[in-house]
Scaffold this active site. Structure first.
Site, short mmCIF file in Angstrom:
data_model
loop_
_atom_site.label_atom_id
_atom_site.label_comp_id
_atom_site.label_asym_id
_atom_site.label_seq_id
_atom_site.Cartn_x
_atom_site.Cartn_y
_atom_site.Cartn_z
N TYR A 135 0.84 -1.18 0.00
CA TYR A 135 0.00 0.00 0.00
C TYR A 135 0.89 1.25 0.00
O TYR A 135 2.12 1.17 0.14
CB TYR A 135 -0.94 -0.02 1.21
CG TYR A 135 -1.93 -1.17 1.19
CD1 TYR A 135 -2.65 -1.46 0.03
CD2 TYR A 135 -2.16 -1.95 2.32
CE1 TYR A 135 -3.57 -2.52 0.01
CE2 TYR A 135 -3.07 -3.00 2.30
CZ TYR A 135 -3.77 -3.28 1.14
OH TYR A 135 -4.68 -4.32 1.12
N ARG A 159 -8.58 -13.32 12.05
CA ARG A 159 -9.52 -14.36 11.62
C ARG A 159 -10.05 -15.20 12.79
O ARG A 159 -11.24 -15.52 12.82
CB ARG A 159 -8.86 -15.24 10.55
CG ARG A 159 -8.55 -14.52 9.25
CD ARG A 159 -7.75 -15.39 8.28
NE ARG A 159 -6.47 -15.79 8.85
CZ ARG A 159 -5.69 -16.71 8.33
NH1 ARG A 159 -6.08 -17.36 7.23
NH2 ARG A 159 -4.53 -17.01 8.89
N ASP A 200 -24.37 -41.50 12.90
CA ASP A 200 -23.40 -41.65 11.80
C ASP A 200 -23.00 -43.10 11.66
O ASP A 200 -22.80 -43.82 12.66
CB ASP A 200 -22.15 -40.78 12.00
CG ASP A 200 -21.50 -40.50 10.64
OD1 ASP A 200 -21.56 -39.34 10.19
OD2 ASP A 200 -20.96 -41.44 10.00
N ARG A 222 1.96 0.09 11.30
CA ARG A 222 2.11 -1.31 10.84
C ARG A 222 3.25 -1.37 9.85
O ARG A 222 3.20 -0.75 8.77
CB ARG A 222 0.79 -1.79 10.22
CG ARG A 222 0.81 -3.28 9.98
CD ARG A 222 -0.50 -3.94 10.35
NE ARG A 222 -0.26 -5.32 10.78
CZ ARG A 222 -0.93 -6.36 10.33
NH1 ARG A 222 -1.89 -6.20 9.48
NH2 ARG A 222 -0.64 -7.58 10.76
P1 FAD Z 1 -20.04 -35.45 4.68
O1 FAD Z 1 -18.87 -34.77 5.24
O2 FAD Z 1 -19.80 -36.34 3.53
O3 FAD Z 1 -20.73 -36.26 5.86
C1 FAD Z 1 -21.77 -37.18 5.65
C2 FAD Z 1 -21.80 -38.15 6.81
O4 FAD Z 1 -22.98 -38.92 6.73
C3 FAD Z 1 -20.65 -39.14 6.84
O5 FAD Z 1 -20.01 -39.07 8.11
C4 FAD Z 1 -21.33 -40.50 6.63
O6 FAD Z 1 -20.69 -41.53 7.36
C5 FAD Z 1 -22.70 -40.23 7.16
N1 FAD Z 1 -23.77 -41.11 6.62
C6 FAD Z 1 -24.11 -41.30 5.32
N2 FAD Z 1 -25.18 -42.11 5.24
C7 FAD Z 1 -25.53 -42.41 6.50
C8 FAD Z 1 -26.58 -43.18 7.07
N3 FAD Z 1 -27.53 -43.77 6.34
N4 FAD Z 1 -26.65 -43.29 8.41
C9 FAD Z 1 -25.73 -42.67 9.19
N5 FAD Z 1 -24.72 -41.93 8.70
C10 FAD Z 1 -24.65 -41.78 7.38
N6 FAD Z 1 -14.22 -28.44 2.04
C11 FAD Z 1 -13.86 -27.19 2.28
O7 FAD Z 1 -14.71 -26.33 2.40
N7 FAD Z 1 -12.55 -26.85 2.40
C12 FAD Z 1 -11.57 -27.76 2.28
O8 FAD Z 1 -10.39 -27.42 2.39
C13 FAD Z 1 -11.92 -29.09 2.03
N8 FAD Z 1 -10.98 -30.04 1.91
C14 FAD Z 1 -11.36 -31.32 1.66
C15 FAD Z 1 -10.38 -32.27 1.53
C16 FAD Z 1 -10.72 -33.58 1.30
C17 FAD Z 1 -9.65 -34.60 1.14
C18 FAD Z 1 -12.09 -33.95 1.20
C19 FAD Z 1 -12.48 -35.38 0.95
C20 FAD Z 1 -13.07 -32.99 1.32
C21 FAD Z 1 -12.72 -31.67 1.54
N9 FAD Z 1 -13.67 -30.66 1.65
C22 FAD Z 1 -13.29 -29.39 1.90
C23 FAD Z 1 -15.09 -30.94 1.39
C24 FAD Z 1 -15.91 -31.02 2.68
O9 FAD Z 1 -15.30 -31.90 3.58
C25 FAD Z 1 -17.32 -31.41 2.34
O10 FAD Z 1 -17.89 -30.43 1.53
C26 FAD Z 1 -18.17 -31.57 3.59
O11 FAD Z 1 -17.63 -32.56 4.43
C27 FAD Z 1 -19.60 -31.93 3.23
O12 FAD Z 1 -20.31 -32.06 4.43
P2 FAD Z 1 -21.58 -32.99 4.60
O13 FAD Z 1 -21.90 -32.93 6.04
O14 FAD Z 1 -22.61 -32.56 3.64
O15 FAD Z 1 -21.15 -34.44 4.18
FE1 SF4 Z 2 -10.62 -18.66 9.63
FE2 SF4 Z 2 -11.56 -19.90 7.44
FE3 SF4 Z 2 -13.19 -18.60 9.13
FE4 SF4 Z 2 -11.55 -17.22 7.57
S1 SF4 Z 2 -13.23 -18.51 6.90
S2 SF4 Z 2 -11.93 -16.87 9.73
S3 SF4 Z 2 -9.76 -18.54 7.59
S4 SF4 Z 2 -11.98 -20.43 9.56
#
Ligand code: FAD
Ligand code: SF4
Ligand code: NAP
Length: 677
Positions: free
Chosen positions: A170, A315, A407, A218
């Site tokens: 800046y 944050r 779950d 700063r």
């Molecule tokens: P999920 O997290 O998929 O949870 C669904 C749950 O339901 C599971 O625990 C499953 O066991 C349970 N389930 C399913 N059916 C049944 C049933 N019949 N009975 C009981 N339990 C059941 N998102 C970000 O925003 N930032 C990131 O940096 C990011 N990094 C990621 C990295 C990786 C490697 C992965 C795989 C995902 C990442 N994500 C990230 C995506 C994020 O984790 C998902 O968008 C989020 O978890 C979705 O949430 P959800 O609760 O909808 O589903």
């Molecule tokens: Fe922290 Fe992510 Fe929330 Fe920003 S959005 S305050 S980086 S947890």
């Protein structure tokens, strides 16, 4: 032992002579954009007052420009604008008269978002779209006078002080560095001249506001620029600031155009505070340090080491307004920790969207997302304990509903249990810890290892069922997709299936990148080790060459593998990643030797490898493993079955919509729905 005695440094007051700051926890400056919205100041007042009640010692607002050239949407330069700011200062002081609030004065200079940016020289920043106009002598005097006027207005508005930003690329910082200041008059040339502008700004502000007003400068204590500021120049500037009446030096560690991550989740906690510690030895006034300090124990150890006098958490205060009170009361495990993802805060700022927080959708939305006690308790089943189900269950139970959470897995967290295993994503453990604690605190009945079925749910007679069952990975319809070479990202991340030496990753979304990161890593994770992080990003903390990085070659340990990341789209690979973090992932993988190819068409997988067309050219990629990261589909069979039975049922998270799903959307949607149930 009273809980706060665990943090004796964090909870000791700081005496500035004319005033005291009640503790060492600062809510650092963070642009939210609220001041640019209709009713923005009212919203900002509520947002900051909530943080003041949450226990911080001092708050610094987001940047406010002194004039239209300053480039922020909001400026402070006249009596009408003073009245807007009064709403904020009054709300904070009413919430807690002991909390100080300072306003940040931000003149963006060459990075200003207007048609007429100004700078010491007409040199365009790598990240700006316009070449700035070189200021003449009268223009320089005008900018100084406007900054002084802005500080005086801030004083009239009831602020306890101002912070002036002299870093990040800046205006003030561009005077300091030779490459952006090529003037030959008294404002350029030798360092004494280049320093003149920021020093004059602070000297004249002090003269105008008198002695009893907190003045913070700063400084870029390590600007991460090739050919940036030398250590001696930084020390000289800081000493000069002390001389002209600055009360506190706040250390900053980057210019926006630098190619070193300084706040992303892959940066180790408190990675840069040692730099502040070195500067502290040279000065007699207090110093603020910052960057990746997200929990009270980290803050305490920074202060105990003598690295700084005040710890800034910006944050983390978005993520949890009550962070400081929770630390004071020994409720650290209830802290909703900032995971440094930038997804809902900085990415939104830079995309011109309203700021919030991935783990706390109430952040900056305090006037319309509230979790009021329910007047009619419902018996609710939430199926799926991923981010969506957890957020829904927590908010509903907090409001007084009776919640049972199912779950099928043996632990809560859903896909966060995969994310946490990715190098650089270790902070995701904190979110799972937080929800585990909330389950206990809110009395949620959790049934793990339990796959909920429509029959059982119907028999148990819930008033409402929330289906948060997430997703199933998409399996592309390609010949040979069931070949042993083809494996799912889930099996790779969990370590269930072996991965060969030559690998193709089918799909270059967030998960494709994460999988590449995981399989190309070797040795200790940089996010957990400051020395490794410094090596990987070419930072020399010990000798502090110019900018901390000049002439330092990054050294990256990589696994003995050849990895190619593939996508069908013709857009650059990784374009869809986060605005403020995507570049770090692209650089990190490129340094690990990962090849990235776009515009491909997958044909088949067989013993020879992956057959594909690359820009109309047929190729057989001789690979041992093809990891499928081809997106996801909603898992909502349970919803259909329940709806058929006439049960009141709602979809949330990935089960609702898998396209462009992320945890930000899942938690946000779930929180709003649970606030209304
Ligand atoms: P999920 O997290 O998929 O949870 C669904 C749950 O339901 C599971 O625990 C499953 O066991 C349970 N389930 C399913 N059916 C049944 C049933 N019949 N009975 C009981 N339990 C059941 N998102 C970000 O925003 N930032 C990131 O940096 C990011 N990094 C990621 C990295 C990786 C490697 C992965 C795989 C995902 C990442 N994500 C990230 C995506 C994020 O984790 C998902 O968008 C989020 O978890 C979705 O949430 P959800 O609760 O909808 O589903
Ligand atoms: Fe922290 Fe992510 Fe929330 Fe920003 S959005 S305050 S980086 S947890
Ligand atoms: P994604 O980002 O949607 O990427 C899916 C990839 O698969 C794309 O590269 C897509 O590109 C490809 N694809 C789609 N259909 C295909 C098909 N039929 N055959 C072959 N390839 C296909 O999804 P994701 O990587 O699975 O991530 C899931 C969610 O988690 C995302 O929304 C993401 O935001 C989130 N996440 C975020 C982060 C983060 O750091 N913020 C990290 C990980 C995950 P082409 O169609 O061009 O081939």
């Amino acid at each position: 032992m009273p809980a706060h005695q665990k943090y004796p440094n964090l909870f000791s007051p700081l005496d500035l002579g004319f005033t005291q700051i009640k503790n060492r926890a600062l809510m650092g400056s963070m642009h939210t954009g609220l001041e640019e919205l209709e009713n923005g100041f009212e919203r900002m007042a509520v947002y900051f007052a909530e943080r003041a009640r949450g226990g911080v010692g001092m708050i610094i607002t987001g940047g406010i420009s002194p004039n239209s050239e300053g480039g922020m949407g909001a400026k402070l330069s006249n009596a009408e604008e003073v009245e807007h700011h009064r709403l904020v200062t009054k709300a904070v002081h009413d919430a807690d008269p002991d909390v100080k609030i300072c306003m940040q004065i931000l003149h963006m200079g060459p990075l200003a978002r207007n048609d007429n940016p100004v700078a010491p020289s007409a040199i365009r920043s790598r990240i700006a779209s316009t070449t700035p106009r070189e200021l003449d002598e009268a223009g320089i005097e005008k900018q100084i006078a406007d900054m002084v006027n802005c500080a005086v207005c801030a004083q009239k508005a009831g602020y306890d002080g101002v912070e002036v930003i002299g870093s990040a690329g800046y205006l003030l910082s561009t005077f300091l560095v030779e490459k952006t200041n090529q003037r030959t008059d008294q404002w350029g040339g030798p360092y004494e001249n280049r320093m003149r502008f920021p020093v004059e700004v602070m000297r004249r502000i002090r003269e105008a506001v008198g002695p009893n007003f907190i003045l913070i400068f700063r400084i870029a204590a390590m600007d991460m620029l090739q050919g940036g500021m030398s250590w001696d120049e930084i020390v000289l500037l800081a000493k000069k600031m002390e001389e002209v009446g600055v009360n506190i030096i706040s250390t900053h560690f980057t210019w926006h155009e630098s190619a070193v991550p300084t706040i992303a989740t892959m940066v180790p906690r408190a990675a840069f505070t040692g730099v502040t510690g070195r500067l502290k030895k040279e000065l007699n006034i207090p110093l603020i340090t910052s960057n990746r300090i997200n929990m009270p124990d980290v803050a305490e150890s920074v202060l105990a080491r003598g690295d700084a006098d005040i710890v800034s958490m910006a944050r983390p205060m978005l993520a949890d307004a009550d962070l400081v009170n929770k630390a004071f009361e020994g409720r650290e495990d209830e802290i909703n920790t900032c995971i440094a993802c930038n997804q809902a805060c900085l990415d939104h700022t830079f995309n011109g969207m309203e700021v919030s927080c991935l783990v706390n959708p109430r952040a900056c939305h305090e006037t319309f997302l509230n979790y009021e006690p329910t007047v009619e308790q419902k018996n609710i089943a939430v199926v799926g304990a991923g981010p969506a189900g957890l957020a829904y269950a927590e908010v509903a139970a907090r409001r007084g509903h009776k919640v049972t959470l199912f779950d099928a897995a043996s632990e809560i967290g859903g896909q966060f249990n995969l994310a946490k295993r990715i190098p650089g994503k270790e902070e995701f453990y904190e979110t799972i810890r937080y929800f585990n604690k909330m389950i206990e605190k809110r009395g949620i009945d959790v049934k793990l290892n339990t796959r909920a079925t429509a029959d059982v749910l119907a028999a148990e007679g819930y008033d409402k069922v929330v289906v948060a069952t997430g997703i199933s990975p998409r399996i592309p319809d390609i010949e040979g997709i069931d070949h042993p070479k083809a494996v799912s990202y889930i099996d790779v991340i969990k370590g269930i299936k072996p991965v060969g030496k030559k690998v193709a990753i089918m799909g270059a979304g967030g998960i494709g990148f994460d999988v590449a990161e995981k399989i190309m890593h070797s040795g200790k994770f940089a996010a957990l080790d400051i020395d490794i992080f410094a090596k990987e990003w070419g930072i020399d903390f010990e000798n502090h060459p110019r900018g901390g990085v000049t002439g330092v070659e990054p050294i990256v340990a990589k696994a003995d593998r050849e990895v190619t990341l593939l996508q069908r789209k013709s857009t650059p690979v990784g374009r869809g990643l986060g605005k403020t973090t995507g570049w770090t992932h692209r650089i990190a993988l490129a340094r690990r030797g990962v090849k990235m190819i776009n515009g491909v068409e997958y044909l088949k997988i067989d013993d020879e490898g992956l057959h594909l067309m690359i820009n109309d050219r047929y190729e057989i990629m001789d690979v041992d493993t093809v990891i499928i990261c081809a997106g996801q589909l909603p898992l909502r069979g349970l919803y259909d079955e329940l709806a058929e039975k006439g049960i009141s049922v709602e979809l949330v998270g990935g089960a609702y919509e898998a396209m462009e799903l992320d945890a930000k959307r899942a938690i946000n949607q779930a929180s709003y729905l649970a606030a209304a149930v």
